[in-house]
Enzyme design. Structure first.
Site, mmCIF file in Angstrom:
data_model
loop_
_atom_site.group_PDB
_atom_site.id
_atom_site.type_symbol
_atom_site.label_atom_id
_atom_site.label_comp_id
_atom_site.label_asym_id
_atom_site.label_seq_id
_atom_site.Cartn_x
_atom_site.Cartn_y
_atom_site.Cartn_z
ATOM 1 N N ILE A 154 0.626 1.996 6.112
ATOM 2 C CA ILE A 154 0.702 2.396 4.687
ATOM 3 C C ILE A 154 -0.798 3.147 4.504
ATOM 4 O O ILE A 154 -0.979 4.276 3.952
ATOM 5 C CB ILE A 154 0.892 1.360 3.745
ATOM 6 C CG1 ILE A 154 2.294 0.625 3.893
ATOM 7 C CG2 ILE A 154 0.844 1.900 2.377
ATOM 8 C CD1 ILE A 154 2.486 -0.423 3.107
ATOM 9 N N THR A 232 -1.329 -1.760 -4.294
ATOM 10 C CA THR A 232 -0.072 -1.616 -4.019
ATOM 11 C C THR A 232 0.301 -2.858 -3.155
ATOM 12 O O THR A 232 1.314 -2.572 -2.258
ATOM 13 C CB THR A 232 0.581 -0.318 -3.705
ATOM 14 O OG1 THR A 232 -0.212 0.284 -2.735
ATOM 15 C CG2 THR A 232 0.434 0.499 -4.879
ATOM 16 N N ARG A 234 -0.899 -6.961 -2.287
ATOM 17 C CA ARG A 234 -0.665 -8.169 -2.844
ATOM 18 C C ARG A 234 -1.703 -8.479 -3.840
ATOM 19 O O ARG A 234 -2.763 -8.173 -4.059
ATOM 20 C CB ARG A 234 -0.964 -9.299 -1.893
ATOM 21 C CG ARG A 234 0.370 -9.205 -0.933
ATOM 22 C CD ARG A 234 1.908 -9.765 -1.497
ATOM 23 N NE ARG A 234 2.830 -9.804 -0.522
ATOM 24 C CZ ARG A 234 3.915 -8.784 -0.401
ATOM 25 N NH1 ARG A 234 3.470 -7.681 -1.041
ATOM 26 N NH2 ARG A 234 4.757 -8.896 0.344
ATOM 27 N N ASP A 258 0.839 -2.421 -8.524
ATOM 28 C CA ASP A 258 2.177 -2.468 -8.592
ATOM 29 C C ASP A 258 2.607 -4.009 -8.199
ATOM 30 O O ASP A 258 3.650 -4.417 -8.026
ATOM 31 C CB ASP A 258 2.832 -1.634 -7.345
ATOM 32 C CG ASP A 258 4.271 -1.779 -7.343
ATOM 33 O OD1 ASP A 258 4.964 -1.513 -8.522
ATOM 34 O OD2 ASP A 258 5.081 -1.889 -6.253
ATOM 35 N N GLU A 263 3.041 -13.397 -9.955
ATOM 36 C CA GLU A 263 4.368 -12.887 -10.259
ATOM 37 C C GLU A 263 5.419 -13.625 -10.899
ATOM 38 O O GLU A 263 6.134 -13.314 -11.720
ATOM 39 C CB GLU A 263 4.792 -11.845 -9.265
ATOM 40 C CG GLU A 263 3.846 -10.573 -9.011
ATOM 41 C CD GLU A 263 4.401 -9.714 -8.041
ATOM 42 O OE1 GLU A 263 5.273 -10.008 -7.444
ATOM 43 O OE2 GLU A 263 3.511 -8.856 -7.515
ATOM 44 N N HIS A 295 6.331 -4.128 -9.506
ATOM 45 C CA HIS A 295 6.591 -4.365 -7.834
ATOM 46 C C HIS A 295 7.599 -3.394 -7.199
ATOM 47 O O HIS A 295 8.527 -3.776 -6.744
ATOM 48 C CB HIS A 295 6.870 -5.828 -7.546
ATOM 49 C CG HIS A 295 6.540 -6.114 -6.331
ATOM 50 N ND1 HIS A 295 5.734 -7.354 -5.874
ATOM 51 C CD2 HIS A 295 6.558 -5.552 -4.889
ATOM 52 C CE1 HIS A 295 5.959 -7.377 -4.450
ATOM 53 N NE2 HIS A 295 6.240 -6.628 -4.019
ATOM 54 N N GLN A 296 7.430 -2.007 -7.542
ATOM 55 C CA GLN A 296 8.436 -1.121 -7.321
ATOM 56 C C GLN A 296 8.373 0.094 -6.288
ATOM 57 O O GLN A 296 9.086 0.812 -6.190
ATOM 58 C CB GLN A 296 8.862 -0.371 -8.582
ATOM 59 C CG GLN A 296 7.799 0.696 -9.073
ATOM 60 C CD GLN A 296 8.055 1.413 -10.488
ATOM 61 O OE1 GLN A 296 8.165 0.821 -11.373
ATOM 62 N NE2 GLN A 296 8.552 2.784 -10.122
ATOM 63 N N PHE A 298 8.611 -0.066 -3.115
ATOM 64 C CA PHE A 298 9.548 -0.113 -2.036
ATOM 65 C C PHE A 298 10.836 0.570 -2.500
ATOM 66 O O PHE A 298 11.858 0.641 -1.617
ATOM 67 C CB PHE A 298 9.761 -1.441 -1.604
ATOM 68 C CG PHE A 298 10.690 -2.281 -2.561
ATOM 69 C CD1 PHE A 298 12.020 -2.595 -2.130
ATOM 70 C CD2 PHE A 298 10.139 -2.989 -3.493
ATOM 71 C CE1 PHE A 298 12.560 -3.294 -3.203
ATOM 72 C CE2 PHE A 298 10.840 -4.006 -4.354
ATOM 73 C CZ PHE A 298 12.046 -3.938 -4.172
#
Length: 335
Positions: A154, A232, A234, A258, A263, A295-296, A298
């Site tokens: 990434i 983006t 953890r 993100d 969470e 957390h979108q 992906f």
């Protein structure tokens, strides 16, 4: 093989059904895996979990007692799985290490552009028929220094994109990929130097015991007053309490994320009717220079296709008695 998919989202189920090709007997539950819901796995040989599921020692022991032998993660991260306990009980665990680095890197850039150019504020204003341009000033990305912590799949895509914007790239990684140096005019350096010199800092590393709260009071104090921090990866890479303090002092320019360190209890559910109880999260959301998404990163067609296909590739390997290339163990992750 009988498989129970925990934390099944409506948008991902069609991808999983298609990838299964009617080979395995699959059931889906929207419930997250935890000590209470583990009992649902009675009669199943395998479970599939997401990053928000609880695969702690207690839960893994229960799954083992119920006859579960395989755990296929639908994520790259596996910090929610106690691998030592999994090995103790003979549970095989595999992740999806490379579903789409573009989906995450592009989401990070989208957040950066949206926060910097005040896209959310502008959209809100024009939908109220307010076409004034006050409070909408941003800055050019061209010529800015971008610090990328983690240059794996990434992070290397992030470097490519930011190089395309004309940015100077600083990077840090435990295992530097020196092929990126000539490609993107990238310079490897220390995390401290990244904090001191960067206008934008983006995190692209897995969460480990060693980097828990990597971005803490000391690192935040090194950063430029106008720096934009992007996470983006953890949530617990950033110490939220100290981040909030820095935002209150206006000592950093903004935070795009993100993910969030706690969470569980708020993310992956609709809380619009009852609100949330997490005071720290409420405080974080109160800042106009914080852009948080649920957390979108992906959630692209390509990423979901790859996640589903690799999830079942892992299961197929186990079912057929073949080596699973994505299998996780203490030995493989420490090598």
């Amino acid at each position: 093989m009988k498989l129970l998919v925990y934390s099944a989202k409506d948008f991902e189920v069609p991808f999983l059904i298609n990838a299964n090709k009617n080979i395995h007997t699959v059931s889906y539950t929207k419930d997250a895996l935890n000590a209470e819901t583990a009992i649902q796995a009675v009669g199943y040989k395998a479970v599939s979990i997401f990053s928000g599921d609880d695969a702690s020692s207690v839960v893994l022991e229960k799954l083992s007692d119920l006859g579960v032998r395989y755990i296929s993660l639908r994520s790259a991260g596996y910090n929610n799985v106690h691998l030592r306990t999994a090995q103790k009980y003979g549970l095989k665990v595999a992740n999806v290490p490379d579903y789409s680095p573009y989906s995450i890197a592009e989401h990070a850039v989208a957040q950066l552009l949206a926060l910097n150019r005040k896209i959310t504020l502008a959209d809100r204003q024009v939908h109220s028929y307010n076409f004034l341009q006050n409070n909408l000033m941003g800055f050019d990305l061209n010529g800015k220094t971008v610090g990328i912590i983690g240059t794996g799949r990434i992070g290397s895509v992030m470097a490519k994109i930011m190089h395309g914007f004309g940015c100077r790239i600083l990077a840090n990684d435990l295992k530097p990929d020196y092929r990126l140096v000539p490609l993107y005019d990238l310079t490897y350096t220390s995390v401290d130097q990244i904090c001191q010199e960067s206008d934008i800092i983006s995190l692209h590393i897995p969460l480990t015991q060693e980097n828990f709260y990597l971005i803490n009071k000391q690192k935040l104090a090194l950063m430029k007053p106008g720096v934009i921090l992007i996470n983006t990866a953890r949530g617990a890479l950033v110490e939220t309490k100290e981040l909030i303090a820095a935002l209150e002092r206006n000592s950093i320019g903004g935070y795009c994320t993100d993910v969030y360190e706690k969470e569980k209890g708020s993310f992956f559910k609709d809380n619009s009717a009852d609100g949330i109880k997490d005071g720290q999260l409420k405080k974080l959301l109160s800042f106009p220079n914080v852009l948080l998404t649920p957390h979108q990163g992906f959630i692209t067609k390509e990423a979901l296709t790859n996640i589903a296909e690799i999830t079942f590739e892992n299961l197929n390997s186990w079912e057929e008695g073949k080596p699973c290339k994505n299998e996780l163990s203490l030995e493989t992750i420490n090598s």
